[in-house]
Design an enzyme around this catalytic site. Sequence first.
Site, PDB file in Angstrom:
ATOM      1  N   GLY A  74       1.699  -8.016  -1.088  1.00  0.00           N
ATOM      2  CA  GLY A  74       1.421  -7.078  -2.200  1.00  0.00           C
ATOM      3  C   GLY A  74       1.437  -5.438  -1.639  1.00  0.00           C
ATOM      4  CD  GLN A  76      -4.125  -0.891  -1.840  1.00  0.00           C
ATOM      5  OE1 GLN A  76      -5.072  -1.270  -0.742  1.00  0.00           O
ATOM      6  NE2 GLN A  76      -3.858   0.474  -1.843  1.00  0.00           N
ATOM      7  CB  SER A  77      -1.019  -6.873   1.593  1.00  0.00           C
ATOM      8  OG  SER A  77      -1.234  -7.833   2.564  1.00  0.00           O
ATOM      9  CG  ASN A  78      -7.445  -7.289   1.689  1.00  0.00           C
ATOM     10  OD1 ASN A  78      -7.741  -6.132   1.484  1.00  0.00           O
ATOM     11  ND2 ASN A  78      -7.290  -8.088   0.481  1.00  0.00           N
ATOM     12  CB  CYS A  80       0.161  -5.941   4.979  1.00  0.00           C
ATOM     13  SG  CYS A  80       1.610  -6.984   4.344  1.00  0.00           S
TER      14      CYS A  80
END
Length: 338
Positions: A74, A76-78, A80
């Site tokens: 997503g 705001q992917s942590n 990524c």
Amino acid sequence: MLPTDVMPPRVRLAHIPTPLQPMERLSRKTGVPIYFKRDDFTGSELSGNKIRKLEFLMADALAKGAETVLTCGGAQSNHCRATALAAVKAGLDSLLLLRTENPEHPPAADGNILLDALAGSALVWITPDQYRRRDEFFEREALRLQAAGRAPYIVPEGGSTALGAWGYALAIEELVADLKRLDGGAVLPTTVICAAGSGGTIAGLALGVRMSGAPLRVVGVNVCDDRDYFITIIDGICREFDHTWPMEVPAGIPDYEIVDGYVGRGYALSRPEELAAIRDLVRLEGVVLDPVYTGKAYFGMLAELAKDKECFGERIVFVHTGGLFGLFPIAEQFAGLT
Ligand SMILES: Cc1ncc(COP(=O)(O)O)c(C=O)c1O
């Protein structure tokens, strides 16, 4: 001890062991001893659960001669963000497939996105529909990189693969050592609770408990999809794990439970009561959860305890899997609550 002779190669990225902290005021309030396993302390910019998985995934990428690591999530992917920064530390480039409603107008560079950009990651914005077909996009980007002479390595969503699961299987060994110290020897029965987003953390925990034989019950609170979806994913990871690293341990899908019913408004969408629970914990214990994963899992844990104080047995370890950077982009949602 886990069978380290079969353990795949690993690069050290996480600051571990993380502390196991008693939440004394929260325990008094709920009537159940609650400890937090502070996996938000695995690093500063590398904070959170993903880095335990990435220790194995990045080692594999390096062993395979990768030059660019690709992953997805997503906006705001942590995961990524952690992958982008771990790639820098490993001397690799990264490319992120990030989901957003309108790729023409991606979200502001706030929270995790800011860190992705600072890490120099190539950001490829795709729609939710394209994200469902992300394998096509991975292939397209991998081919493009190969054509440019760069060797790609794909880390599937959340790093939730059998290889990534080693990170949380090892975390159980760490937790068992924490609990032995606490209990002065033998480990007392304990329920370990975590958020389930792509299933790799709970799969690793369940595999670790099976390998350790410790009296730990593993419970996940899903923050998206539903129980059946997670059972399919988690059982798949466990089967692949057993297939890849057959061991002299009782085989079969390890025990775990999914507590469904706390997705609320949907993935990454918060309800005021969830945000209020996050705020209240900051004021009670000085511990900050995130809105997408740990806040929802914590809210679910409290709601279940309110129904039945004994539902998780005599003691709880809540795994704080990080996610702090995701709090800042929704700052205005706290405005009416503070
Ligand atoms: C902060 C945080 N907690 C929990 C999770 C869920 O972990 P998993 O995807 O392994 O189920 C994630 C996944 O992105 C996360 O970023």
